[in-house]
Design a protein around this motif. Structure first.
Motif, PDB file in Angstrom:
ATOM      1  N   LEU A   1      -4.862   3.939  -7.005  1.00 48.35           N
ATOM      2  CA  LEU A   1      -4.736   2.215  -7.063  1.00 48.35           C
ATOM      3  C   LEU A   1      -4.223   2.035  -8.262  1.00 48.35           C
ATOM      4  O   LEU A   1      -3.430   0.879  -8.822  1.00 48.35           O
ATOM      5  N   ARG A   2      -3.718   3.015  -9.293  1.00 47.73           N
ATOM      6  CA  ARG A   2      -2.419   3.090 -10.329  1.00 47.73           C
ATOM      7  C   ARG A   2      -1.603   2.374 -10.523  1.00 47.73           C
ATOM      8  O   ARG A   2      -0.240   1.467 -10.799  1.00 47.73           O
ATOM      9  N   ARG A   3      -0.794   2.215  -8.430  1.00 47.94           N
ATOM     10  CA  ARG A   3       0.674   2.312  -8.379  1.00 47.94           C
ATOM     11  C   ARG A   3       0.646   0.060  -8.025  1.00 47.94           C
ATOM     12  O   ARG A   3       0.240  -0.407  -7.826  1.00 47.94           O
ATOM     13  N   GLU A   4       1.697  -0.163  -9.123  1.00 45.61           N
ATOM     14  CA  GLU A   4       1.466  -2.194  -8.976  1.00 45.61           C
ATOM     15  C   GLU A   4       2.417  -2.580  -8.069  1.00 45.61           C
ATOM     16  O   GLU A   4       2.072  -2.931  -7.150  1.00 45.61           O
ATOM     17  N   ALA A   5       3.121  -1.472  -7.197  1.00 41.97           N
ATOM     18  CA  ALA A   5       4.074  -0.930  -5.913  1.00 41.97           C
ATOM     19  C   ALA A   5       2.789  -0.937  -4.841  1.00 41.97           C
ATOM     20  O   ALA A   5       3.229  -2.157  -3.391  1.00 41.97           O
ATOM     21  N   LEU A   6       1.852  -1.254  -4.667  1.00 46.60           N
ATOM     22  CA  LEU A   6       0.278  -1.155  -3.886  1.00 46.60           C
ATOM     23  C   LEU A   6       0.269  -2.695  -3.516  1.00 46.60           C
ATOM     24  O   LEU A   6       0.186  -2.925  -2.219  1.00 46.60           O
ATOM     25  N   PHE A   7       0.132  -3.414  -4.203  1.00 46.79           N
ATOM     26  CA  PHE A   7       0.198  -4.696  -4.355  1.00 46.79           C
ATOM     27  C   PHE A   7       0.965  -5.318  -4.440  1.00 46.79           C
ATOM     28  O   PHE A   7       1.269  -6.751  -3.202  1.00 46.79           O
ATOM     29  N   ARG A   8       1.996  -5.542  -5.113  1.00 47.46           N
ATOM     30  CA  ARG A   8       4.083  -5.805  -4.714  1.00 47.46           C
ATOM     31  C   ARG A   8       3.965  -5.438  -3.238  1.00 47.46           C
ATOM     32  O   ARG A   8       4.218  -6.701  -2.684  1.00 47.46           O
ATOM     33  N   GLU A   9       4.276  -4.635  -2.535  1.00 46.00           N
ATOM     34  CA  GLU A   9       4.017  -3.960  -1.496  1.00 46.00           C
ATOM     35  C   GLU A   9       3.218  -4.738  -0.181  1.00 46.00           C
ATOM     36  O   GLU A   9       3.816  -5.430   1.021  1.00 46.00           O
ATOM     37  N   LEU A  10       2.162  -5.335  -0.460  1.00 48.12           N
ATOM     38  CA  LEU A  10       1.153  -6.001   0.346  1.00 48.12           C
ATOM     39  C   LEU A  10       1.208  -7.198   0.598  1.00 48.12           C
ATOM     40  O   LEU A  10       2.179  -7.876   1.424  1.00 48.12           O
ATOM     41  N   MET A  11       2.359  -7.905  -0.830  1.00 48.06           N
ATOM     42  CA  MET A  11       2.480  -9.221  -0.630  1.00 48.06           C
ATOM     43  C   MET A  11       3.791  -9.717  -0.826  1.00 48.06           C
ATOM     44  O   MET A  11       3.709 -10.581   0.028  1.00 48.06           O
TER      45      MET A  11
END
Length: 974
Positions: free
Chosen positions: A893-903
């Motif tokens: 959950l701490r990975r900002e890439a999680l939401f960046r990759e989603l978008m």
């Protein structure tokens, strides 16, 4: 030979007779209500000259004159029960004969057959005509001449699903269906006339295209347009429900023989033949490899680490997964499989590769590559069982682990108007691949029904899970079907219910008991058979009248039992429906939740009973007919649109082109006028091509405009850091949950008695959804505006160009202007509809994209990103595993890439949809312009004129048939 009945005072046993019935006695199970019009028998008239002193004897039924053969049972009809313990009173009456007392050989009919003919019909809901002195609340007996019997053929009729009343809508109106059928017949005849010369055989002739188009229209069929998915846990009656809806007994498998087999996606399509077609899709090599990897890891994790697991729930979870893996491997590999390899020190990659090699060698690609046709229901059912069941190891590997989807084609009435029924694996299946297939498939369904037993409908976990999925995915097309609605006891209902309902149950039970006692009293009045020889004529007739009264009493018992059963079922159904609506309707977008209750048992017990008037009441009570009617109604609106387009646009477009062909051959204009016409039509075609296919056409840059709107309205408003912080805070809240391991085992979605339902994915995305909810609504509004503008431009451009150019230049061809204008205008409407369909598809895809991007479903973008994270957390065991699970989840959950990759994924998918819309729109423009050119060439092409002039007799036949078709089409209002 005469057979005498002996023993006791009753002439014969009576079904339903009570041995001391009372209010507390539960009603006996339902028996088919007897009909006095079921069987064919002879009514012999009596005259004064017949035997003056008849006496009664009872003949052996084997000696009776045989009646007509049993009518052939329709598809799905059950065999008549041959082992009935007792025989009906009407049948016994049929054996009674009156013989002359002075002649033992001369048998004369005194009309006792007519006594049987006079027996009243014992239909549920209609009181039997038993005398008032025996049944006070019954209606008086009918006078001998006051009732005309229906023909025995009516009594012989069985239920036919095709006779069901269709949904009450325009598409199913008889006049519309009749007009549609006649239009197809007209097109078939027109195609025959157009093909009655050799012109259509010439490759470049215009007649060839006209004849082929007429043949296409003659074979018009509304395509499958609506899909209804049925989902539910094992054992809830889903397959039985499918059998009932399809009206094919025992087609779908009704239980899982294999421990590891849940089921595969099975689609049911219509075809209008008597055979059955089964089409199988197998998993690809990549899909098999992923499943094998999950199963191998599950087995080995349980084998090597079960002793380290602290929580009993963890041990049970992994034991189940290990058993699933073992059963699946045994089904896939049969005798090759041994657990030794799984327990060896070999790496998991090595084991997976070995199993994959076996799988590619053993999968039934040769046996089931393509379609399999079976001629009978039994053969089709056996094939489906083979495909979805475990086989004995000696028979080789099973098929089901290799199968991704099965399609079944059959002549089922519910499918005949374009519906597709789908049997889906459960959403809580331990097999992740199959479970995810189900969730993805639900996106495609026009309506979803979760199936559950009625006894636990309000607490069923499968229902709760689907409703929560619907809430997250914003599905408004969800319903519930409760099975086993007939599984209810009168004594329990009387105890459990209160007030007027309990009082009514008590009254109905008492009514049944009273009727039982009255029948018992009647049968006590029947004399011992040994006394029949000494009876006078009056005494014999009195006994015959008692038999009639017994039959009426018997019908009254069945009627009252039906009333009790109907009250129990409908009252309980209403209670369950009200509770489900109160509990779940608010969670469904729009609050539109359909609830049905059904009994497959009641449906099949009564489906083949006779007469039809009795049967239909039971089938309605079973709930199957209302569900079938609802499902068929789903297709009506879309089918009406497709059929109306066929009648209003496709056929007129063809007829106008045929008329152009006829008129072109009869033209008399000089060369100068023909030149002017060609110039005008060339200008019309040129304007249409510039407007629709030029650089400035709105359709040619539609994709870019939509993508720009997405960028400006949604994508630039992303706040990755804020969303990540929200996910971290959600993870910290979860860290204090005492059932943390259970949430991990269920991939973040779990329901606890203390905290209720929670979806970690949804909670981790809350900040993101809060920020994007309004922008997404604005994006949808902007997209709708642009799509509407594009459709308006197309419509106005087409109509304006035709109106402007079909003017004075065509005055010399007055007979041609009308059909040409009709051809172009119908072509315009067809093109506008094509663009509308593309826009509708885009909007549907956009709704699915929103679910993928903004929901917490396991198959959503976020859910798929977290899949491996949950899996790694599940696999932690032993000392300190609790902290390690939390570290794994919180670290992801701490990975900002999680939401960046989603978008980024959302952006790419939106761009793909927008580009596809533009590509399809341009293809539709090209197809339309080709049609315009074809219509214009009918007027301006010299080759067409020469072709039409070549065979005047053929042209006359075409003209006559064309006028006949036009006149017939004008008779119908579409």
């Amino acid at each position: 030979m005469t057979r005498r009945l002996t023993g006791g005072k009753r002439l014969f046993p009576v079904d339903g007779a009570s041995d001391g019935a009372g209010p507390s006695r539960a009603p006996a199970p339902d028996n088919p209500i007897p009909s006095i019009e079921d069987d064919v028998y002879t009514v012999t008239e009596t005259t004064a000259s017949r035997s003056p002193t008849p006496s009664i004897s009872v003949s052996d039924p084997s000696e009776a004159e045989p009646g007509g053969p049993e009518p052939a049972s329709p598809r799905g009809a059950a065999e008549r029960d041959a082992g009935s313990e007792t025989e009906s009173l009407p049948d016994r009456l049929q054996w009674l004969r009156l013989r002359n007392s002075t002649s033992s050989s001369a048998s004369t009919g005194l009309g006792l057959g007519s006594l049987r003919a006079a027996l009243p019909s014992a239909e549920p809901g209609r009181r039997s005509q038993t005398p008032n002195l025996l049944l006070p609340d019954a209606s008086p007996a009918a006078s001998p001449g006051g009732r005309r019997r229906r023909s025995s053929s009516m009594g012989q009729r069985r239920y036919d699903v095709r006779d069901e009343a269709p949904p009450q809508d325009r598409f199913h109106e008889p006049a519309f269906q009749q007009g549609l059928a006649e239009a197809q017949t007209l097109m078939s005849r027109l195609a025959g006339v157009l093909g009655s010369s050799t012109l259509h055989l010439e490759p470049d002739s215009s007649m060839k295209g006209l004849q082929e188009r007429a043949d296409e229209l003659a074979n018009f069929r509304c395509p499958p347009t609506r899909t209804v998915g049925l989902v539910g846990d094992s054992g809830v009656g889903k397959s039985s429900l499918l059998n009932s809806l399809l009206d094919y007994r025992n087609l779908a498998r009704t239980s899982n023989g294999g421990a590891a087999c849940t089921c595969v996606v099975t689609e049911y399509y219509h075809h209008d033949r008597g055979d059955f077609v089964v089409d199988v899709d197998l998993f690809s090599e990549e899909e098999l490899e992923q499943q094998l990897r999950d199963l191998v890891h599950a087995y080995r994790h349980n084998h090597f680490h079960s002793a380290e697991m602290d929580l009993p729930d963890d041990r049970r979870h992994w034991a189940k997964r290990a058993k699933l893996a073992k059963d699946t491997f045994r089904a896939m590999f049969a005798d090759r499989f041994r657990t030794a390899l799984l327990r060896s020190e070999n790496s998991e990659d090595t084991i997976v590769q070995t199993y994959l090699n076996w799988a590619m060698d053993l999968r039934p690609i040769n046996e089931f590559d393509g379609r399999t046709v079976t001629d009978s229901l039994e053969d089709c059912s056996s094939l489906l069982i083979r495909l979805t069941s475990d086989l004995d190891g000696a028979e080789g590997p099973g098929c089901w682990p290799y199968i991704k989807k099965i399609r079944v084609y059959l002549d089922a009435h519910i499918l005949s108007k374009g519906l597709v029924l789908v049997d889906l694996p459960g959403l809580r299946d331990l097999n992740s691949a199959r479970r995810n297939i189900t969730e993805r498939y639900l996106h495609q369904c026009d309506e979803i029904f979760v199936v559950c037993p009625i006894g636990r409908a309000t607490t069923d976990e499968g229902v709760q899970h689907l409703i929560e999925l619907a809430r997250q995915a914003k599905w408004s097309n969800v319903g519930i079907i409760c099975t086993k609605s007939d599984d209810i006891r009168a004594d329990e209902a009387q105890t459990d219910w209160a007030g007027a309902q309990a009082t009514e149950v008590q009254r109905l039970r008492g009514s049944v008991a009273e009727a039982d006692q009255q029948l018992a009293a009647l049968t006590e009045l029947l004399v011992d058979p040994d006394g029949l020889e000494d009876m006078t004529v009056e005494e014999e007739l009195e006994q015959a009248q008692l038999l009639v009264q017994c039959e009426r009493a018997r019908g009254e018992i069945e009627s009252r039992r039906f009333e009790l059963q109907r009250y129990l079922i409908t009252t309980r159904n209403d209670k369950v429906e009200a509770r489900l609506l109160a509990k779940y309707r608010g969670k469904i977008p729009g609050g539109n939740l359909h609830v049905f209750c059904a009994s497959n048992t009641l449906y099949w017990e009564k489906r083949d009973s006779r007469p039809l008037g009795v049967t239909i009441q039971f089938l309605e009570l079973s709930g199957i007919i209302p569900i079938r009617r609802h499902c068929m109604g789903l297709v009506s609106q879309n089918q009406l649109r497709i059929a109306t387009k066929y009648l209003r646009d496709d056929i007129p477009n063809l007829l106008s082109k045929v008329e152009l062909w006829v008129q072109t051959g009869a033209g008399t204009a000089d060369a100068e006028k023909k030149r002017a016409v060609r110039e005008a039509l060339d200008q019309l075609e040129g304007q249409l091509r510039r407007s629709l296919d030029g650089v400035t056409s709105p359709l040619n840059n539609l994709g870019r405009k939509l993508t720009d709107a997405f960028q400006e309205t949604l994508y630039r408003r992303r706040k990755i850091s804020r969303w990540t912080e929200g996910a971290i805070q959600a993870g910290q809240v979860w860290s204090g949950v005492p059932t943390y391991a259970a949430f991990c085992r269920n991939y973040g979605t779990y329901n606890t008695s203390a905290a209720g339902y929670h979806c970690w994915n949804e909670e981790a995305m809350r900040s993101m959804n809060d920020d994007l909810a309004d922008p997404w609504e604005r994006l949808e509004t902007e997209i709708q505006r642009q799509l509407d503008a594009g459709q308006t431009f197309v419509s106005e451009t087409l109509d304006g160009a035709v109106a402007f150019h079909l003017g004075n230049a065509l005055d010399s061809f007055l007979d041609t202007v009308g059909p040409l204008r009709t051809a172009l205008q119908s072509g315009n409407r067809l093109h506008v509809r094509a663009i509308e369909d593309l826009c509708e598809t885009f909007e549907t895809d956009l709704s699915k994209l929103r679910t993928d991007a903004l929901s917490g479903l396991r198959t959503s973008y976020f859910g798929q990103s977290m899949e491996t994270t949950y899996w790694n957390a599940i696999c932690e065991a032993g000392k300190g595993s609790w902290d390690r699970k939390k570290a794994i989840i919180n670290g992801a959950l701490r990975r900002e890439a999680l939401f960046r990759e989603l978008m980024q994924k959302l952006k790419r998918k939106f761009e793909d949809l927008a580009t596809q819309l533009e590509t399809d729109a341009r293809a539709a423009v090209g197809e339309y312009l080709d049609g315009v050119k074809n219509s214009l060439d009918m007027v301006r092409s010299e080759n067409v004129a020469l072709e039409s002039e070549r065979d005047p007799e053929f042209r006359t036949r075409v003209a006559k048939e064309l006028e006949r078709v036009k006149r017939r089409m004008e008779h119908h209002e579409f």
